[in-house]
Design an enzyme around this catalytic site. Structure first.
Site, PDB file in Angstrom:
ATOM      1  N   SER A  83       0.644  -1.461  -0.026  1.00 42.58           N
ATOM      2  CA  SER A  83       0.048   0.363   0.309  1.00 42.58           C
ATOM      3  C   SER A  83       1.142   1.436   0.209  1.00 42.58           C
ATOM      4  CB  SER A  83      -0.449  -0.309   1.418  1.00 42.58           C
ATOM      5  OG  SER A  83      -1.868  -1.690   1.595  1.00 42.58           O
TER       6      SER A  83
HETATM    7  N1  SAH Z   1      -0.682  -5.148   4.277  1.00 37.42           N
HETATM    8  C1  SAH Z   1       0.368  -5.354   2.750  1.00 37.42           C
HETATM    9  C2  SAH Z   1      -0.871  -5.128   1.507  1.00 37.42           C
HETATM   10  C3  SAH Z   1      -1.254  -6.514   0.589  1.00 37.42           C
HETATM   11  S1  SAH Z   1      -2.298  -6.364  -0.488  1.00 37.42           S
HETATM   12  C4  SAH Z   1       1.602  -4.695   2.190  1.00 37.42           C
HETATM   13  O1  SAH Z   1       1.976  -3.545   2.921  1.00 37.42           O
HETATM   14  O2  SAH Z   1       2.211  -5.608   1.494  1.00 37.42           O
HETATM   15  C5  SAH Z   1      -3.309  -7.253   0.524  1.00 37.42           C
HETATM   16  C6  SAH Z   1      -3.072  -9.059   0.258  1.00 37.42           C
HETATM   17  O3  SAH Z   1      -4.569  -9.566   0.921  1.00 37.42           O
HETATM   18  C7  SAH Z   1      -2.451  -9.895  -0.516  1.00 37.42           C
HETATM   19  O4  SAH Z   1      -1.005 -10.212  -0.631  1.00 37.42           O
HETATM   20  C8  SAH Z   1      -3.804 -10.826  -0.820  1.00 37.42           C
HETATM   21  O5  SAH Z   1      -3.304 -11.800  -0.761  1.00 37.42           O
HETATM   22  C9  SAH Z   1      -4.019 -10.705   0.770  1.00 37.42           C
HETATM   23  N2  SAH Z   1      -5.851 -11.675   1.115  1.00 37.42           N
HETATM   24  C10 SAH Z   1      -7.022 -11.231   0.293  1.00 37.42           C
HETATM   25  N3  SAH Z   1      -7.460 -11.719   0.640  1.00 37.42           N
HETATM   26  C11 SAH Z   1      -7.266 -12.652   1.633  1.00 37.42           C
HETATM   27  C12 SAH Z   1      -8.078 -13.578   2.740  1.00 37.42           C
HETATM   28  N4  SAH Z   1      -8.959 -13.619   2.606  1.00 37.42           N
HETATM   29  N5  SAH Z   1      -6.767 -13.863   3.343  1.00 37.42           N
HETATM   30  C13 SAH Z   1      -5.522 -13.517   4.340  1.00 37.42           C
HETATM   31  N6  SAH Z   1      -5.474 -12.941   3.115  1.00 37.42           N
HETATM   32  C14 SAH Z   1      -5.876 -12.374   2.100  1.00 37.42           C
END
Ligand code: SAH
Length: 218
Positions: free
Chosen positions: A63
């Site tokens: 993000s």
């Molecule tokens: N906070 C992260 C943002 C990652 S983007 C950072 O700083 O890099 C969001 C993430 O949520 C992705 O990696 C995706 O695979 C994960 N995601 C989506 N649905 C999910 C679920 N039901 N349970 C766990 N992770 C999930």
């Protein structure tokens, strides 16, 4: 180089965070410490402290710094909290939370991302983080209740298990809305029930799971 990374990081804190109204000193100093460039590929290092999200592989993103700061500030962490994060991704937000709370439990559905984040966070010395591969829309029942919950993917609704696993007085931050655009919401649990306030419009990758979006339309 290290000096350049640090200079870029402090500039990010001043110009993207403090200048836009992030006030919590602990959040500003945590984001001044966590080496964001380590959470992106080497090829993107020059852009690691830029005012935007970046790809982290597997069609996912790290993000924008301002969004990380806003979500974290909204959780109002003092240092003693147990925090649940859904969507470990690169592990960057996880590290920021680990700087500010006692224990961080983070759930990621993509095995490769979870493994990479676990390895990186350990090598950076974070000892108060536990990551598991699971569908985070069900929360982490064995470790509940949590003082704070942060969901870093966009959901069609507020997943019921997460509300249930929030302690009374606890805060949850979650993007809720359509697949492509959402509204960042703050959910507070009180003795009387749930209060929801809208913070800002936002764009997150979809939360995929039992209480999120279907896998088929991923
Ligand atoms: N906070 C992260 C943002 C990652 S983007 C950072 O700083 O890099 C969001 C993430 O949520 C992705 O990696 C995706 O695979 C994960 N995601 C989506 N649905 C999910 C679920 N039901 N349970 C766990 N992770 C999930």
């Amino acid at each position: 180089m290290m000096i350049d990374d640090e200079r870029a990081r402090l500039k990010m804190v001043d110009e993207q965070l403090a200048a836009r109204g992030i006030k919590d000193r602990r959040v500003l100093s945590a984001m001044g410490r966590v080496p964001r460039h380590r959470f992106v590929e080497e090829a993107l290092r020059d852009r690691a402290y830029g005012d935007h999200a970046l790809p982290i592989g597997e069609q996912q993103t790290i993000s924008q710094p301002y969004m990380v700061a806003l979500m974290t500030e909204t959780l109002a962490l003092k240092g003693s909290e147990r925090v649940l994060e859904i969507g470990t991704g690169s592990g960057y937000q996880t590290a920021v939370l680990a700087e500010l709370a006692a224990q961080v439990y983070s759930i990621e559905r993509i095995v490769n991302l979870a493994a990479k984040a676990r390895h990186l966070l350990a090598s950076l010395g974070y000892r108060n983080v536990t990551i598991k591969v699971f569908d985070g829309t069900y929360g982490w029942k064995q470790e509940a209740p949590f003082d704070a919950i942060l969901v870093t993917a966009g959901s069609p609704e507020i997943p019921m298990p997460l509300t249930e696993q929030l302690r009374e007085g606890g805060r949850m931050v979650i993007p809720v809305g359509e697949r492509t655009t959402q509204v960042l919401k703050k959910v507070t649990k009180t003795y009387a029930g749930i209060e929801v306030t809208a913070l800002t419009g936002c764009v997150f990758v979809p939360l995929i799971g039992g209480h999120g979006w279907g896998d088929a339309d991923a």
